[in-house]
Design a protein around this motif. Structure first.
Motif, short mmCIF file in Angstrom:
data_model
loop_
_atom_site.label_atom_id
_atom_site.label_comp_id
_atom_site.label_asym_id
_atom_site.label_seq_id
_atom_site.Cartn_x
_atom_site.Cartn_y
_atom_site.Cartn_z
N ILE A 1 40.25 45.84 32.82
CA ILE A 1 39.75 46.48 31.55
C ILE A 1 38.20 46.08 31.44
CG2 ILE A 1 39.75 46.58 29.14
CD1 ILE A 1 42.85 46.92 29.33
N PHE A 2 38.08 44.82 31.44
CA PHE A 2 36.73 44.10 31.40
C PHE A 2 35.75 44.68 32.37
CE2 PHE A 2 38.22 39.87 29.02
CZ PHE A 2 38.30 40.74 27.62
N ALA A 3 36.31 44.73 33.46
CA ALA A 3 35.38 45.35 34.82
C ALA A 3 35.12 46.84 34.60
CB ALA A 3 35.98 44.90 36.07
N ALA B 1 32.76 34.29 32.22
CA ALA B 1 31.67 33.61 31.47
C ALA B 1 31.10 32.48 31.93
CB ALA B 1 31.99 33.40 29.77
N THR B 2 32.27 31.52 32.42
CA THR B 2 31.57 30.40 33.14
C THR B 2 31.12 30.57 34.57
OG1 THR B 2 33.49 29.04 32.32
CG2 THR B 2 32.54 28.11 33.93
N ALA B 3 31.72 31.63 35.35
CA ALA B 3 31.16 31.99 36.67
C ALA B 3 29.75 32.63 36.36
CB ALA B 3 32.21 32.91 37.35
N ALA B 4 29.74 33.53 35.40
CA ALA B 4 28.48 34.11 35.13
C ALA B 4 27.27 33.08 34.78
CB ALA B 4 28.47 34.89 33.94
N LEU B 5 27.54 31.88 34.21
CA LEU B 5 26.71 30.98 33.74
C LEU B 5 26.21 30.00 34.99
CD1 LEU B 5 28.05 29.73 30.12
CD2 LEU B 5 25.91 31.07 30.73
N ASP C 1 32.66 41.82 39.03
CA ASP C 1 33.39 41.55 40.16
C ASP C 1 34.24 40.14 39.89
OD1 ASP C 1 32.58 43.38 41.85
OD2 ASP C 1 30.80 42.26 42.72
N PHE C 2 33.73 39.35 38.87
CA PHE C 2 34.34 38.18 38.51
C PHE C 2 35.59 38.51 37.38
CE2 PHE C 2 29.89 35.75 38.17
CZ PHE C 2 30.20 35.60 39.60
N CYS C 3 35.57 39.60 36.83
CA CYS C 3 36.71 39.88 35.80
C CYS C 3 38.05 39.86 36.53
CB CYS C 3 36.34 41.16 34.94
SG CYS C 3 34.69 40.48 33.83
N PRO C 4 38.14 41.02 37.46
CA PRO C 4 39.28 40.93 38.27
C PRO C 4 39.96 39.71 38.98
CG PRO C 4 37.96 42.95 38.80
CD PRO C 4 37.07 41.80 37.89
N ALA C 5 38.98 39.17 39.61
CA ALA C 5 39.39 37.91 40.31
C ALA C 5 39.87 36.88 39.16
CB ALA C 5 37.80 37.16 40.80
N PHE C 6 39.49 36.54 37.97
CA PHE C 6 40.00 35.81 37.18
C PHE C 6 41.38 36.54 36.44
CE2 PHE C 6 35.76 33.70 37.31
CZ PHE C 6 36.15 32.31 37.19
N GLY C 7 41.28 37.53 36.62
CA GLY C 7 42.74 38.34 36.40
C GLY C 7 43.92 37.85 37.16
#
Length: 285
Positions: A193-195, A43-47, A150-156
């Motif tokens: 899962i999120f991605a 969420a932070t990366a998206a904002l 793309d952000f979700c697996p990176a933060f995983g």
């Protein structure tokens, strides 16, 4: 979302969750720290990447794509045929009230051009411009969804590293290892899962819906131009049926026996020209 899609989604979701329960307990896969790292980080990366207004628009577009149902191509063709008949009987200006009643924005736009007596090239230019920027807006929303995916697996992976560091620091302490290993493993699980369960399917659904809406808009544009040119409704119907799949216009096909009679075609007796028969016959172009 259609009832069949919703039923299939619920069934497949139960199978997916059942896979986690088959050899263990669902609580093993829940870790609040991993969830906070993946969800909060993404969420932070998206904002940081997009304005809040853009993210709000994407949310509304995705919600609308699942909540509202598009009209079928056959329904659009029927609407345009009815408008063509009405236009020939009562005149173009009679479409004014249809402009206010129809729920399709693009059709209202085209009807407005008719009522305002625009020239055909002006109508085509306006509607083509509408279609072009509609496609650009949808592609932009799809790009946002795929970027967040793309952000979700990176933060995983970030969560996994956050779990591995204290584990290595306390390699001689079994208690520390037992606390940090779930964080390391579940973070990657949440990111994937999120991605792949949410954002990528959202983007794929948005692309499919956009392509279908563009097809409907193309049908509407051709119908509007035909109404402006006072094309015979029967000819208009034949033209618009070209946009439909063969299964949707099968009942409107001319039987091969009539084609044979009209063009005096002589064929072998082994060919059956009865259109109701499913056996192969000669190809007619």
């Amino acid at each position: 979302m259609e009832r069949k899609n919703f039923t299939g989604l619920a069934l497949c979701g139960l199978i997916f969750v059942g896979g986690f329960l088959f050899k263990g307990n669902l609580s093993f896969y829940f870790n609040i720290a991993s969830l906070m790292i993946v969800a909060g980080g993404s969420a932070t990366a998206a904002l940081l990447s997009f304005q809040l207004e853009r993210l709000t628009i994407v949310f509304r577009v995705v919600r609308s794509s699942y909540r509202s149902q598009l009209k079928s191509e056959a329904e659009i063709v029927d609407i345009l045929i009815n408008l063509a008949i009405k236009s020939r009987i009562e005149g173009i200006l009679s479409l004014q009230k249809d402009e206010d009643e129809t729920s399709i924005h693009f059709l209202r736009r085209g009807l407005g051009c008719l009522v305002d007596n625009y020239e055909p090239h002006q109508i085509r230019d306006i509607l083509n411009t509408e279609m072009y920027f509609f496609k650009l807006r949808r592609e932009d929303s799809e790009r946002v969804l795929r970027t967040i995916a793309d952000f979700c697996p990176a933060f995983g992976i970030v969560g996994s590293v956050a779990g591995l560091i204290p584990m290595l620091a306390g390699i001689d302490d079994t208690g520390i290892i037992l606390k940090t290993v779930p964080l390391a493993l579940t973070s990657i699980l949440y990111g994937l899962i999120f991605a792949n369960f949410f954002f990528i399917p959202f983007a794929a659904n948005l692309r499919e819906r956009t392509n279908r809406e563009l097809l409907l808009q193309k049908i509407i544009m051709e119908g509007i131009l035909a109404i402006h040119g006072e094309l015979n409704p029967t000819v208009l119907r034949t033209k618009l049926l070209s946009f439909l799949t063969p299964s949707d216009r099968r009942a409107d096909l001319v039987p091969l026996s009539r084609i044979q009679e009209r063009f005096h075609i002589q064929v072998d007796d082994r060919f059956d020209l009865d259109a109701s028969d499913d056996r192969p016959g000669p190809a007619v172009y």
